[in-house]
Design an enzyme around this catalytic site. Structure first.
Site, PDB file in Angstrom:
ATOM      1  N   GLY A   1       3.014   0.743   5.908  1.00 19.50           N
ATOM      2  CA  GLY A   1       4.060   1.253   6.203  1.00 19.50           C
ATOM      3  C   GLY A   1       3.996   2.386   7.191  1.00 19.50           C
ATOM      4  O   GLY A   1       4.260   3.116   7.896  1.00 19.50           O
TER       5      GLY A   1
ATOM      6  N   CYS B   1     -11.849   1.967   9.112  1.00 19.33           N
ATOM      7  CA  CYS B   1     -11.313   1.861   7.282  1.00 19.33           C
ATOM      8  C   CYS B   1     -10.217   0.559   7.802  1.00 19.33           C
ATOM      9  O   CYS B   1     -10.415  -0.181   7.175  1.00 19.33           O
ATOM     10  CB  CYS B   1     -10.847   3.137   7.268  1.00 19.33           C
ATOM     11  SG  CYS B   1     -10.168   2.756   5.658  1.00 19.33           S
TER      12      CYS B   1
ATOM     13  N   SER C   1       1.110   5.144  -0.060  1.00 20.53           N
ATOM     14  CA  SER C   1       0.840   6.763  -0.038  1.00 20.53           C
ATOM     15  C   SER C   1       1.350   8.186  -0.932  1.00 20.53           C
ATOM     16  O   SER C   1       0.333   8.901  -1.235  1.00 20.53           O
ATOM     17  CB  SER C   1       0.092   7.255   0.942  1.00 20.53           C
ATOM     18  OG  SER C   1       1.328   7.316   2.354  1.00 20.53           O
TER      19      SER C   1
ATOM     20  N   MET D   1      -4.604   3.625  -3.065  1.00 24.14           N
ATOM     21  CA  MET D   1      -6.079   3.367  -2.728  1.00 24.14           C
ATOM     22  C   MET D   1      -6.375   4.940  -3.185  1.00 24.14           C
ATOM     23  O   MET D   1      -6.338   5.887  -1.556  1.00 24.14           O
ATOM     24  CB  MET D   1      -5.809   2.736  -1.962  1.00 24.14           C
ATOM     25  CG  MET D   1      -6.341   1.519  -1.982  1.00 24.14           C
ATOM     26  SD  MET D   1      -6.487   0.561  -0.430  1.00 24.14           S
ATOM     27  CE  MET D   1      -4.834   0.789   0.723  1.00 24.14           C
TER      28      MET D   1
ATOM     29  N   CYS E   1      -8.594  11.696   6.806  1.00 24.16           N
ATOM     30  CA  CYS E   1      -9.093  11.846   5.050  1.00 24.16           C
ATOM     31  C   CYS E   1     -10.187  12.272   4.550  1.00 24.16           C
ATOM     32  O   CYS E   1      -9.796  13.417   3.609  1.00 24.16           O
ATOM     33  CB  CYS E   1      -8.113  10.990   5.217  1.00 24.16           C
ATOM     34  SG  CYS E   1      -9.845   9.119   4.287  1.00 24.16           S
TER      35      CYS E   1
ATOM     36  N   ALA F   1       0.840  -1.597  -0.073  1.00 20.96           N
ATOM     37  CA  ALA F   1       0.032   0.154   0.019  1.00 20.96           C
ATOM     38  C   ALA F   1       0.830   1.092   0.227  1.00 20.96           C
ATOM     39  O   ALA F   1       1.579   1.460   0.658  1.00 20.96           O
ATOM     40  CB  ALA F   1      -0.266   0.283   0.941  1.00 20.96           C
TER      41      ALA F   1
ATOM     42  N   GLY G   1       3.729   9.215   0.586  1.00 21.26           N
ATOM     43  CA  GLY G   1       4.728   9.443   1.571  1.00 21.26           C
ATOM     44  C   GLY G   1       5.537   8.830   1.643  1.00 21.26           C
ATOM     45  O   GLY G   1       6.178   8.117   1.108  1.00 21.26           O
ATOM     46  N   ILE G   2       6.564   9.221   3.010  1.00 24.85           N
ATOM     47  CA  ILE G   2       7.738   8.153   2.772  1.00 24.85           C
ATOM     48  C   ILE G   2       7.722   7.470   3.452  1.00 24.85           C
ATOM     49  O   ILE G   2       8.365   6.434   3.175  1.00 24.85           O
ATOM     50  CB  ILE G   2       9.196   9.383   4.176  1.00 24.85           C
ATOM     51  CG1 ILE G   2       9.908   8.369   4.073  1.00 24.85           C
ATOM     52  CG2 ILE G   2       8.114   9.707   5.488  1.00 24.85           C
ATOM     53  CD1 ILE G   2      10.989   9.543   4.925  1.00 24.85           C
ATOM     54  N   ASP G   3       7.038   7.131   4.440  1.00 26.81           N
ATOM     55  CA  ASP G   3       6.995   5.407   5.563  1.00 26.81           C
ATOM     56  C   ASP G   3       6.640   4.924   4.435  1.00 26.81           C
ATOM     57  O   ASP G   3       7.012   3.046   3.851  1.00 26.81           O
ATOM     58  CB  ASP G   3       5.706   5.733   6.161  1.00 26.81           C
ATOM     59  CG  ASP G   3       6.510   6.386   7.126  1.00 26.81           C
ATOM     60  OD1 ASP G   3       7.806   6.864   7.546  1.00 26.81           O
ATOM     61  OD2 ASP G   3       5.260   6.952   8.072  1.00 26.81           O
ATOM     62  N   SER G   4       5.577   5.109   3.156  1.00 26.26           N
ATOM     63  CA  SER G   4       4.530   3.717   1.953  1.00 26.26           C
ATOM     64  C   SER G   4       5.976   3.545   1.365  1.00 26.26           C
ATOM     65  O   SER G   4       6.871   2.501   0.553  1.00 26.26           O
ATOM     66  CB  SER G   4       3.594   3.949   1.974  1.00 26.26           C
ATOM     67  OG  SER G   4       3.278   4.906   1.434  1.00 26.26           O
TER      68      SER G   4
END
Length: 371
Positions: free
Chosen positions: A130, A106, A12, A36, A204, A10, A14-17
Site C-alpha cells: 500500500g 527493512c 498491516s 508480517m 515500529c 502485505a 491499516g487503511i492503505d494496505s
C-alpha cells in the site's frame, strides 16, 4: 485461477494496505493477504501501549477484511530476521555517530525478500503493498520507481534500495491516487473505521518514539560508557559536558541542555573522542556530499555531471545537484546551493523528474568554497 494472476498483498491492518487488497480483489486478481510481525513490543522494555502495524488489533483487522471478502490470510513471523539485521544496524549506526533510517533497511533487506520468498512458495505472480509510489517499466527495460500522485504521502524515498528483481514483481496500486480518494474508497467499501483510523509515523520497534531510551535498554552500560563527553565548538574549544554522543543527531537544537546565550545546533559527532560539535545555523550548511552503498534503479549508473534533484531526508523537497563517480563505488553529489543538516547514515535519493534514478547511504558532507 484468475486470468489476471495471483498476488500476495502485505496487509498491516491499516487503511492503505486494506484498500490495496480489496482493490486488487475487485479487479479480479487472486489475492492472498499476509501480515508480517516484525517486532515484539514486550521485548522493547517500553511501557507504551502497542501502536502501529505490529499489534494484535491490526492483525485482526487485516484477517477480518480477508475473511469477509473470501480470500486467504496468513500471519508471518519475521521477528528473528528483522531483529538480526534492522535493529542491530540501527544500534550500530548510532554507536558509530551516524543517523540510521531503519525503514529503508527493512524494506531493502527484510520485508520485500520475506514477501517474495513466500510469494514463490504460494505460487504468486506478484507481491503488492500500500505504498504511495508507482512502478513502471522504462523503455530501457529497467523497472522504475516514481513519486506517488499525492506528494504529501509520497513514499518513493524509502524504496530506493529495492533491486530490479523485486521491482519487477511488485505492484503499488495506490500510487496514482490521493489519500483523500483512498479514504473515500474505504468508506465506500464498508470500512468507515479505517477511514478514520490514525496513522503511526514512529519506528515500529520504538513505540514511544524515544530512540535514546531504546539504545539505553538495548546496550548494557551504554549510558555509563558515553556519559560526560564534551560539547565543543568548531575549533575544538570545550563548551560543556553532554550525556553521550549517541544521543544526539545532526541539526539538533532542542534538548542540548547547554546555555550559550544564542541558538546552537549539532553540526558533527565524533564517536572516537565522544565529542559533539556545536555551531550556528550557518555551520550546518554544506554543498558537497559523498554517498555509498548505492542501488541504481532507472539506469545502471550515472555519467559524470548528470543533474539530479537530490533528497537527503524523507520530507525533504530535494535540491538540484550534479553527480560524479568516485572510486570504490562512491557518488559525489555537488549541490548548486548550500543545503542544511547533511547527516551521515541517512539516505540520499536521486531523482530525474518524478523518477528515482537511485540512492545510497550518506557517508559525509562538507562545505566546498567556490573560487
Amino acid at each position: 485461477m484468475s486470468r489476471k494472476g495471483k498476488v500476495l498483498v502485505a496487509m498491516s491492518g491499516g487503511i492503505d494496505s486494506t484498500v490495496t487488497a480489496l482493490m486488487l480483489h475487485h479487479e479480479g486478481y487472486e489475492v492472498i493477504g499476509i501480515t508480517m510481525k516484525t517486532w515484539d513490543y514486550a521485548s522493547s522494555g517500553s511501557s507504551t501501549k502497542e501502536t502501529g502495524c505490529c499489534n494484535i488489533d491490526s492483525f485482526n483487522d487485516a484477517r477480518q477484511a480477508a475473511v469477509h471478502h473470501g480470500f486467504p490470510h496468513f500471519i508471518l513471523d519475521i521477528r528473528e530476521e528483522f531483529g538480526d539485521f534492522v535493529i542491530e544496524n540501527f544500534v550500530e549506526e548510532y554507536l558509530a555517530g551516524r543517523t540510521p533510517n531503519p525503514c529503508v533497511m527493512c524494506n531493502t533487506h527484510i520485508k520485500w525478500r520475506a514477501l517474495l520468498k513466500r510469494a514463490n512458495a504460494l505460487g504468486c505472480d506478484y507481491i503488492a503493498t500500500g505504498h504511495y509510489a508507482e512502478i513502471r517499466q522504462h523503455t530501457n527495460g529497467r523497472y522504475v520507481i516514481s513519486k506517488g500522485l499525492d506528494e504529501t504521502k509520497d513514499q518513493s524515498y524509502v524504496l530506493w534500495g529495492l533491486d530490479q528483481e523485486l521491482l519487477g514483481r511488485t505492484m503499488m496500486p495506490l500510487g496514482g491516487y490521493r489519500k483523500s480518494a483512498i479514504r473515500q474508497m474505504a468508506m465506500d467499501m464498508g470500512y468507515p473505521e479505517l477511514a478514520k483510523k490514525s496513522e503511526s509515523y514512529e519506528i515500529c520497534f520504538v513505540p514511544d518514539n524515544d530512540y535514546r531510551g531504546f539504545l539505553k535498554r538495548r546496550v548494557d552500560g551504554l549510558e555509563e560508557q558515553v556519559n560526560g563527553g564534551w560539547f565543543v565548538d568548531k575549533n575544538g574549544k570545550k563548551l560543556g559536558q553532554h550525556k553521550g554522543y549517541p544521543f544526539y543527531t545532526i541539526g539538533q537544537r532542542k534538548g542540548l541542555d547547554i546555555a550559550m546565550g544564542h541558538p546552537v545546533y549539532v553540526t558533527s559527532i565524533n564517536p572516537t573522542t565522544n565529542t559533539v560539535v556545536l555551531g550556528d545555523k550557518s555551520d550546518l550548511e554544506q554543498n558537497d556530499m559523498m554517498v555509498g552503498k548505492l542501488n541504481w534503479i532507472k539506469y545502471d549508473g550515472v555519467t559524470d555531471g548528470m543533474e539530479a534533484n537530490t533528497r537527503i531526508r524523507y520530507k525533504d523537497k530535494g535540491a538540484l545537484s550534479n553527480l560524479y563517480n568516485e572510486p570504490n563505488g562512491i557518488i559525489r553529489a555537488r549541490f548548486y546551493e548550500n543545503v542544511k543538516s547533511i547527516a551521515p547514515g541517512q539516505s540520499a535519493v536521486f531523482y530525474e523528474g518524478n523518477d528515482v534514478i537511485g540512492g545510497g547511504i550518506i557517508q559525509r558532507g562538507e562545505l566546498i568554497l567556490n573560487g
